[in-house]
Motif scaffolding. Structure first.
Motif, mmCIF file in Angstrom:
data_model
loop_
_atom_site.group_PDB
_atom_site.id
_atom_site.type_symbol
_atom_site.label_atom_id
_atom_site.label_comp_id
_atom_site.label_asym_id
_atom_site.label_seq_id
_atom_site.Cartn_x
_atom_site.Cartn_y
_atom_site.Cartn_z
ATOM 1 N N LYS A 222 6.982 53.589 73.439
ATOM 2 C CA LYS A 222 6.303 53.444 74.741
ATOM 3 C C LYS A 222 4.958 52.759 74.558
ATOM 4 N N GLU A 223 4.270 53.112 73.442
ATOM 5 C CA GLU A 223 2.945 52.528 73.175
ATOM 6 C C GLU A 223 3.070 51.005 73.010
ATOM 7 N N ILE A 224 4.094 50.587 72.260
ATOM 8 C CA ILE A 224 4.289 49.137 72.041
ATOM 9 C C ILE A 224 4.665 48.446 73.353
ATOM 10 N N MET A 225 5.544 49.090 74.121
ATOM 11 C CA MET A 225 5.946 48.503 75.412
ATOM 12 C C MET A 225 4.712 48.341 76.307
ATOM 13 N N ASP A 226 3.832 49.352 76.291
ATOM 14 C CA ASP A 226 2.614 49.292 77.104
ATOM 15 C C ASP A 226 1.671 48.213 76.573
ATOM 16 N N LYS A 227 1.549 48.168 75.232
ATOM 17 C CA LYS A 227 0.638 47.192 74.633
ATOM 18 C C LYS A 227 1.034 45.756 75.035
ATOM 19 N N PHE A 228 2.326 45.483 75.005
ATOM 20 C CA PHE A 228 2.782 44.130 75.354
ATOM 21 C C PHE A 228 3.043 43.968 76.859
#
Ligand code: AMP
Length: 316
Positions: A222-228
Motif C-alpha cells: 500500500k505504501e508503494i502504491m501511495d508513493k507512486f
C-alpha cells in the motif's frame, strides 16, 4: 447444429440482448463485449442491444457502459463474454434474463448459463467473436466493431507476442484491419502509460527478485502504491514487465489492496500456473492467471509454490 449456430438462433429469437463481461475489465473483456454488441447492432438494427457492467477505468477510449433498469432484463437474452466464473461477472444482474449464454476462452471450470461456447485455443475472446462473424453471412462487421475486436486481440496477445498468437489470430487480425479504423492510434492507446506508471515500471524493474530457477516476484505494498500514486487498475501495464528479463521464467506481482489483502497477478513463460491460482481463490489461463493472498504469509506460500514449479520445469 454447432454451438455457434445455436447462439445465432438464440440471438434471432430475442428483441433485447444484454451483454456483460468480467470485473476489472481489460481490452479483451471490453473488445469482446462491445465488439459483439456493435456487430449485433449493425446486423440486427431492429433489436435493442445493451452493454453493461462496472467502470471501465482507463479504457474509456475503447468503450463506455450503458445504464439499464432491472426491468430491461425481463424476457431478454443475456450473453457474457471473456468470463470464466459467475462471481467475476460484472454486474450481478446477469442472471435476471430469460436465457444466459457464456462465450469465453478460459478453461471452462464453471460452465454457467444455458449454453456455453468455450474455445481455450483462441488467443482472446475477441478472436472468438470475430470467428463468429466469419461463420454467418447475416453478421455484418463495421469499423467500430472491427476496432474493438482488434483492440481486444492486441490486448490479450500482448501485441501478438504471447504463445496464444496463432496463424489464425493473425489472419483474423488482418481481416479486421481491412475496416477503416486507426489501428496505430489504438495500439498507442493500449501501450501508453502515464508518467506515474512509468515511474512504477522503474520500481518493478529495480525490485524484481529472481531465484536461481527463474521464479520472480515483486510486492507492491500500500505504501508503494501511495508513493507512486497509482490505483490497482493502473498496475495492468506493469504485469508483463518482469517477463522481459532473461532470467525470469515465471513471476507474481502482489498488489496490496486498500483492505489489506493482496491481488496476485501471475504470469509464466513455461510452467503452468493456473492450478496454483485456483488453490488461492483465483484461476485463469495456463500462462496468465490471477489469485488472492490474505496476508504476507500467503504471499510467501505462493512464491514458494512458484519456486517449486520453476524448479520442476527446469528439471524436466
Ligand atoms: P490479471 O492478472 O488480472 O490480468 O488476470 C490474468 C488472467 O487470470 C485473466 O485471464 C483472468 O481472467 C484470470 N483471473 C484473474 N483473477 C482471477 C480470479 N480471481 N479468479 C479467476 N480468474 C482470474
Amino acid at each position: 447444429m454447432t454451438v455457434q449456430a445455436e447462439i445465432l438462433a438464440e440471438i434471432k429469437k430475442y428483441d433485447t440482448i444484454i451483454i456483460h463481461r468480467h470485473q476489472r475489465p481489460d481490452p479483451d473483456a471490453l473488445g469482446s463485449q462491445v465488439g459483439l454488441a456493435e456487430l449485433l447492432r449493425n446486423s440486427f438494427p431492429e433489436k435493442n442491444i445493451y452493454q453493461v457492467g462496472g467502470p471501465v477505468e482507463g479504457l474509456e477510449y475503447l468503450a463506455e457502459m450503458q445504464d439499464i433498469s432491472e426491468d430491461t432484463y425481463r424476457g431478454a437474452l443475456v450473453i457474457v463474454t471473456d468470463t470464466a466464473n459467475a462471481p467475476r461477472i460484472s454486474d450481478s444482474r446477469f442472471d435476471l434474463g430469460a436465457r444466459l449464454i457464456k462465450i469465453d476462452h478460459h478453461p471452462n471450470d464453471e460452465p454457467y448459463g444455458d449454453l456455453q461456447w468455450v474455445n481455450t485455443n483462441a488467443s482472446s475472446c475477441s478472436e472468438m467473436i470475430a470467428d463468429f462473424w466469419e461463420l454467418f453471412d447475416e453478421l455484418i462487421m463495421n469499423e467500430e466493431a472491427a476496432r474493438l475486436l482488434y483492440g481486444g486481440i492486441v490486448g490479450d496477445t500482448g501485441r501478438f507476442l504471447y504463445p496464444s498468437t496463432s496463424a489464425h489470430t493473425l489472419e483474423i487480425a488482418a481481416k479486421l484491419l481491412r475496416y477503416d479504423f486507426d489501428a496505430a492510434e489504438l495500439n498507442r492507446q493500449i501501450q501508453q502509460v502515464s508518467q506515474k506508471v512509468a515511474h512504477l515500471s522503474g520500481y518493478v524493474y529495480q525490485n524484481v527478485t529472481v531465484d536461481a530457477n527463474g521464479a520472480g516476484y515483486v510486492i507492491l505494498s500500500k505504501e508503494i502504491m501511495d508513493k507512486f500514486e497509482v490505483s490497482d487498475a493502473e498496475t495492468a501495464s506493469i504485469v508483463s514487465l518482469p517477463g522481459v528479463v532473461e532470467e525470469v521464467l515465471a513471476w507474481a506481482i502482489f498488489v496490496q489492496q486498500p483492505e489489506g489483502y493482496y491481488r496476485v497477478r501471475l504470469r509464466s513463460k513455461g510452467p503452468v500456473i493456473n492450478e496454483l491460482a485456483k488453490q488461492h481463490h483465483g484461476g485463469g489461463h495456463p500462462l496468465a492467471s490471477g489469485a488472492n493472498a490474505k496476508d504476507l504469509d500467503e504471499v510467501n506460500e505462493i512464491y514458494q509454490e512458484i519456486q517449486r514449479l520453476c524448479q520442476e520445469f527446469r528439471t524436466i
